[in-house]
Design an enzyme around this catalytic site. Structure first.
Site, mmCIF file in Angstrom:
data_model
loop_
_atom_site.group_PDB
_atom_site.id
_atom_site.type_symbol
_atom_site.label_atom_id
_atom_site.label_comp_id
_atom_site.label_asym_id
_atom_site.label_seq_id
_atom_site.Cartn_x
_atom_site.Cartn_y
_atom_site.Cartn_z
ATOM 1 N NE ARG A 1 -37.822 29.881 -30.892
ATOM 2 C CZ ARG A 1 -38.447 31.052 -30.791
ATOM 3 N NH1 ARG A 1 -38.123 32.038 -31.616
ATOM 4 N NH2 ARG A 1 -39.417 31.238 -29.908
ATOM 5 C CE LYS B 1 -39.863 37.792 -26.645
ATOM 6 N NZ LYS B 1 -39.757 36.507 -27.351
ATOM 7 C CE1 TYR C 1 -22.849 62.050 -45.742
ATOM 8 C CE2 TYR C 1 -24.642 61.259 -44.356
ATOM 9 C CZ TYR C 1 -23.403 61.856 -44.488
ATOM 10 O OH TYR C 1 -22.717 62.258 -43.367
#
Length: 347
Positions: A105, A5, A228
């Site tokens: 679930r 998957k 940064y």
């Protein structure tokens, strides 16, 4: 049943399915999450058995599954009602029925199993299989897995059907959960399924080598800042390298640790010529900065390993408090994929 998957955990569903469909791969079936993934898997491996783990989203999906020879996981009362309305398709399907043993679930309650089986049989289903999913198998000291195992065994006792419970962690550490089918996922790709343990310690070999190039090398002075926010301040004169890879490519931005120092504690780093180059300052969208003061061979064009052999994705994930699952699945589409079948190069 190899779990492929999410684009085979970021590795490329088509290529992974083709490789694992080879006769010597020891893979008997594939598992995906969605119907479209199942269709893609079928195209890559025409003869393979393919299971759709997340089940159905609409009743018409049953027709597609029948046409594509895909095996849906049924895990809800609504699914059973759709099956009863599409009896013709069910004769061509070998579905899985999922039981909720405590993950809360997906899955029907164990008490509903007998009724669900009877309804499927009345719809012409000739072969069904039973599965559940483990919530805490990655923690080998957790008692919850044992409780789920006992619930699954009680619910399925006396039934002459194939059963599946084990994910990657259970494949490795919970042998009593193996039953008839196991469902390895992250371990297939070299990632650890166990908490606090990296893949190399389990003799798992990475399938993915994530590489970039140095696009600049320069010297900075003591007191200079990098990137940064100027989070890193050079404690001395240093030689730094700029890697052409950032969070826009899938490297985790959250590995930022401010002033990383000399990384004597094994903090965030990449590999250049087999040596660790510590990260400096913030990860940018397209670049990250590393200390190459100790790597005399580092130059523009040098190959940088962000994870792979010698630097596991589990270690990188640990630096940002995440998981290897997430990092592997988040590699950006702009990163070129090069597939190596292991064959020697041709002239």
């Amino acid at each position: 049943m190899a779990v492929v998957k999410s684009n085979a955990y970021g590795h490329g569903l088509t290529e992974v399915c083709r490789a694992l469909a080879e006769p010597n791969s020891r893979v008997d079936a594939f598992a995906v999450a969605t119907l479209q993934e199942g269709i893609d898997c079928r195209a890559a491996a025409p003869a393979a058995s393919v299971t759709i783990l997340s089940g159905l989203q609409r009743p018409e999906d049953l027709t597609v599954c029948a046409q594509q020879r895909l095996h849906p996981v049924l895990h809800d009362e609504q699914h059973l009602q759709w099956v009863e309305r599409h009896r013709a398709e069910m004769k061509a399907l070998n579905p899985w029925l999922k039981i909720d043993t405590g993950m809360n679930r997906l899955g029907i309650a164990p008490a509903q199993l007998g009724d669900a089986i009877a309804r499927l049989q009345r719809c012409g289903v000739k072969r069904m299989r039973l599965m559940s999913h483990l919530a805490n198998a990655d923690d080998v000291g957790d008692a919850y897995t044992g409780m789920q195992l006992q619930r699954f065994k009680r619910a399925t006792a006396g039934l002459d059907v194939a059963r599946s419970l084990a994910n990657s962690a259970a494949v490795m550490k919970w042998p009593h959960t193996h039953f008839d089918w196991v469902r390895p996922g992250i371990m297939l790709y070299g990632g650890s399924p166990l908490l606090g343990v990296h893949g190399p310690a389990l003799d798992l070999q990475p399938v993915m080598r994530l590489e970039a190039k140095l696009i600049a090398v320069k010297r900075i002075r003591q007191g200079d800042t990098v990137g940064y926010g100027g989070d890193f301040t050079a404690p001395k004169a240093m030689r730094i390298g700029i890697v052409g890879f950032g969070y826009g490519d899938g490297y985790p931005r959250s590995v930022d640790r401010g002033n990383h120092g000399d990384h004597s504690n094994g903090g965030p780093a990449v590999l250049i010529d087999g040596k660790r180059a510590p990260l400096l300052g913030r990860v940018s969208m397209d670049m990250l900065t590393v200390d190459v003061s100790r790597i005399k061979t580092a130059r523009i064009g040098s190959t940088v390993t962000l994870w792979g052999d010698g630097l596991s994705v589990d270690e990188v994930a640990a630096w940002n408090g995440g998981s290897a699952y997430e990092l592997l699945c988040k590699i950006s589409e702009r990163v070129a994929r090069v597939f190596d079948d292991g064959a020697p190069p041709t002239e």
